[in-house]
Motif scaffolding. Structure first.
Motif, PDB file in Angstrom:
ATOM      1  N   THR A 175      18.105 -19.651  -0.499  1.00  0.00           N
ATOM      2  CA  THR A 175      18.552 -19.535  -1.881  1.00  0.00           C
ATOM      3  C   THR A 175      19.252 -20.818  -2.285  1.00  0.00           C
ATOM      4  O   THR A 175      19.568 -21.641  -1.436  1.00  0.00           O
ATOM      5  CB  THR A 175      19.540 -18.365  -1.996  1.00  0.00           C
TER       6      THR A 175
ATOM      7  N   LEU B 286      24.261  -4.957  -4.712  1.00  0.00           N
ATOM      8  CA  LEU B 286      22.909  -5.405  -4.381  1.00  0.00           C
ATOM      9  C   LEU B 286      22.384  -4.713  -3.129  1.00  0.00           C
ATOM     10  O   LEU B 286      21.188  -4.394  -3.042  1.00  0.00           O
ATOM     11  CB  LEU B 286      22.903  -6.922  -4.196  1.00  0.00           C
TER      12      LEU B 286
ATOM     13  N   PHE C 124      15.061  -9.302  -6.218  1.00  0.00           N
ATOM     14  CA  PHE C 124      16.321  -9.615  -6.900  1.00  0.00           C
ATOM     15  C   PHE C 124      17.505  -9.298  -5.990  1.00  0.00           C
ATOM     16  O   PHE C 124      18.437 -10.105  -5.854  1.00  0.00           O
ATOM     17  CB  PHE C 124      16.421  -8.800  -8.187  1.00  0.00           C
ATOM     18  N   ALA C 125      17.455  -8.133  -5.342  1.00  0.00           N
ATOM     19  CA  ALA C 125      18.567  -7.708  -4.498  1.00  0.00           C
ATOM     20  C   ALA C 125      18.712  -8.599  -3.271  1.00  0.00           C
ATOM     21  O   ALA C 125      19.818  -9.041  -2.932  1.00  0.00           O
ATOM     22  CB  ALA C 125      18.363  -6.250  -4.071  1.00  0.00           C
ATOM     23  N   TYR C 126      17.602  -8.864  -2.592  1.00  0.00           N
ATOM     24  CA  TYR C 126      17.686  -9.680  -1.383  1.00  0.00           C
ATOM     25  C   TYR C 126      18.136 -11.099  -1.685  1.00  0.00           C
ATOM     26  O   TYR C 126      18.911 -11.698  -0.926  1.00  0.00           O
ATOM     27  CB  TYR C 126      16.348  -9.702  -0.653  1.00  0.00           C
ATOM     28  N   ALA C 127      17.654 -11.680  -2.778  1.00  0.00           N
ATOM     29  CA  ALA C 127      18.099 -13.018  -3.139  1.00  0.00           C
ATOM     30  C   ALA C 127      19.611 -13.041  -3.325  1.00  0.00           C
ATOM     31  O   ALA C 127      20.296 -13.947  -2.834  1.00  0.00           O
ATOM     32  CB  ALA C 127      17.401 -13.480  -4.421  1.00  0.00           C
ATOM     33  N   GLY C 128      20.131 -12.050  -4.027  1.00  0.00           N
ATOM     34  CA  GLY C 128      21.571 -11.983  -4.235  1.00  0.00           C
ATOM     35  C   GLY C 128      22.337 -11.776  -2.947  1.00  0.00           C
ATOM     36  O   GLY C 128      23.402 -12.369  -2.736  1.00  0.00           O
TER      37      GLY C 128
ATOM     38  N   GLY D  65      11.315 -11.442  -8.619  1.00  0.00           N
ATOM     39  CA  GLY D  65      12.679 -10.943  -8.553  1.00  0.00           C
ATOM     40  C   GLY D  65      13.590 -11.862  -7.776  1.00  0.00           C
ATOM     41  O   GLY D  65      14.763 -12.031  -8.121  1.00  0.00           O
ATOM     42  N   PHE D  66      13.043 -12.496  -6.734  1.00  0.00           N
ATOM     43  CA  PHE D  66      13.843 -13.411  -5.924  1.00  0.00           C
ATOM     44  C   PHE D  66      14.328 -14.590  -6.759  1.00  0.00           C
ATOM     45  O   PHE D  66      15.481 -15.019  -6.658  1.00  0.00           O
ATOM     46  CB  PHE D  66      13.010 -13.917  -4.744  1.00  0.00           C
TER      47      PHE D  66
ATOM     48  N   GLY E   7      17.093 -13.294  -9.006  1.00  0.00           N
ATOM     49  CA  GLY E   7      18.306 -12.983  -8.259  1.00  0.00           C
ATOM     50  C   GLY E   7      19.060 -14.207  -7.805  1.00  0.00           C
ATOM     51  O   GLY E   7      20.289 -14.274  -7.892  1.00  0.00           O
ATOM     52  N   SER E   8      18.328 -15.228  -7.333  1.00  0.00           N
ATOM     53  CA  SER E   8      18.996 -16.433  -6.851  1.00  0.00           C
ATOM     54  C   SER E   8      19.621 -17.216  -7.995  1.00  0.00           C
ATOM     55  O   SER E   8      20.569 -17.973  -7.785  1.00  0.00           O
ATOM     56  CB  SER E   8      18.004 -17.315  -6.093  1.00  0.00           C
TER      57      SER E   8
ATOM     58  N   THR F  81      22.702 -14.301  -9.606  1.00  0.00           N
ATOM     59  CA  THR F  81      23.773 -13.802  -8.745  1.00  0.00           C
ATOM     60  C   THR F  81      25.024 -14.669  -8.769  1.00  0.00           C
ATOM     61  O   THR F  81      26.147 -14.129  -8.831  1.00  0.00           O
ATOM     62  CB  THR F  81      23.267 -13.632  -7.305  1.00  0.00           C
TER      63      THR F  81
END
Length: 431
Positions: free
Chosen positions: A410, A90, A119-123, A66-67, A70-71, A74
């Motif tokens: 990121t 996010l 995904f959320a944390y990367a964003g 997910g990371f 997301g990166s 985003t």
């Protein structure tokens, strides 16, 4: 006297700049507290629920999948709807997913939620770091990055301490993480007075990147494996080894503290000598410490924790070393494009780390975590030695200055680091 006055002025300027973005730094610190607590909590709870090391490794790998997504995605979303909306959305997703973990304690649901969490944390990191980058002047960006790193490590370490607040078997800690992440939104959103530039860097093909810097590329991949293993399976290993919840938090805390303390001295050493020698020595030290930790774990708990600090100090320093080494062989105009490729390579390694470590631990037991780290670091050292026979070391003027970067940087965050390196290129300082 003049140098002392200059240092005092520089320190005051740095503190003034940090105070100007205190809300951003405070919010980022809270995000790191939530993320640090969450990774250890899930490792401990998965062990309690008898998921098994192999299944737990696959579940924890979902975060890094997910990371990566997301990166990559985003920046496009930011370009369409703006930083404020993306950040709020996010943060809501990250706050929600951790609560789902507490409601549905099954590997399938957890794996899916870990993907969404990554995904959320990367964003969130992309948006927060780009905001911080936009607020920093060229003269202060490097110093502000150091403050940012201190906040990052303090947040990760603080998250480990919170593991002792309540029992991992209850929903309390899951709720606490949700509250922390939700509160992190408040100061950052209130500080958003203008939108930074949201242009995403153009990618550089991995084949081209490898041709330019084989050691930098494969090194980032290998350190991605190491970082994914430490942050994804460290708590699982600690629980399988018989450590209490309090001892798990200490174990993860000293790993992170070791990385925070040794980043700067090892990095500065790499600025004044062949960086590959420092990489080789650091990797060999990590391999030796990981092997030494196996027998010491059964003899002395204090000695084991001291060795764990050394493992963190060496293992968590390598990514910044490899990034600096890669930049040594890049033109300034290539750095931003190359940074996205290096982050992608590191992310792919991070996906592989927990799953393969879980498989190894399932075959040989908890100590498989340490033996896996030993083998990976030994491989890094051997490849670095091989590359020393294939290419001359860059001269002092061609070597960029080492800059500490987070282990979960990121693409935008790394682009910020590359801007700092680019500035150092214009005025070389013994790099």
């Amino acid at each position: 006297m003049a140098s002392s006055l200059a240092a005092r002025v520089a320190r005051n300027e740095t503190l003034s700049a940090a105070w100007g973005v205190w809300a951003l730094l405070f919010g980022i610190g809270l995000l790191m507290v939530g993320n640090g607590l969450q990774s250890s909590l899930l490792g401990v709870r998965a062990s309690t629920e008898d998921f098994g090391s192999t299944v737990t490794g696959l579940v924890m790998s979902g975060y890094f999948v997910g990371f990566l997504a997301g990166s990559t995605l985003t920046p496009r979303a930011v370009a369409r709807v703006g930083h404020v909306r993306v950040f709020a959305a996010l943060a809501s997703l990250a706050s929600m997913t951790i609560l789902v973990h507490a409601v549905f304690v099954t590997p399938v649901v957890w794996g899916l939620m870990r993907l969404f969490t990554g995904f959320a944390y990367a964003g969130l990191y992309v948006v927060a770091e780009s905001w911080l980058n936009d607020r920093a002047s060229n003269e202060l960006r490097g110093r502000l990055l150091s403050v940012y790193m201190i906040v990052t490590f303090m947040g990760l370490g603080g998250g480990q301490a919170l593991l002792n607040v309540a029992s991992p078997s209850t929903p309390d800690l899951f709720i606490l993480i949700s509250v922390i992440v939700s509160f992190a939104v408040v100061p950052i959103l209130l500080s958003a007075t203008r939108q930074p530039d949201s242009d995403a860097p153009d990618p550089l093909s991995l084949r081209q990147l490898y041709r330019i810097t084989p050691l930098g590329t494969l090194g980032c991949f290998a350190t991605g494996i190491v970082n994914g293993t430490i942050f994804g399976m460290g708590a699982v290993y600690a629980r399988m080894s018989g450590l209490s919840v309090a001892e798990v938090s200490v174990f993860m805390g000293v790993l992170i503290a070791g990385g925070a303390v040794l980043q700067w001295p090892i990095g500065k050493l790499s600025d004044i000598m062949d960086r590959r020698k420092v990489i080789t020595g650091t990797a060999l030290a990590a391999a030796a410490l990981a092997a030494l930790a196996v027998p010491v774990a059964d003899i002395s708990r204090i000695g084991f924790m001291a060795i764990a600090a050394g493992i963190g100090g060496t293992a968590l320093t390598l990514y910044s070393l490899f990034l600096a080494y890669a930049n040594d062989h890049l033109e300034p105009r290539q750095m931003v494009a190359a940074s996205s490729g290096l982050v992608l390579v590191g992310g792919l390694g991070a996906v592989l780390g927990p799953s393969t470590t879980g498989w190894v631990m399932g075959r040989v037991g908890a100590e498989g975590f340490l033996w896996y780290l030993c083998v990976v670091h030994a491989g890094i050292a051997l490849f670095a030695l091989y590359r020393m026979t294939r290419r001359e070391a860059p001269s002092g003027d061609d070597q960029v200055s080492y800059v500490v970067v987070p282990t979960r940087t990121t693409p935008m965050g790394t682009a910020w680091t590359d801007e700092v390196s680019g500035e150092n290129e214009e005025a070389p300082a013994g790099g």
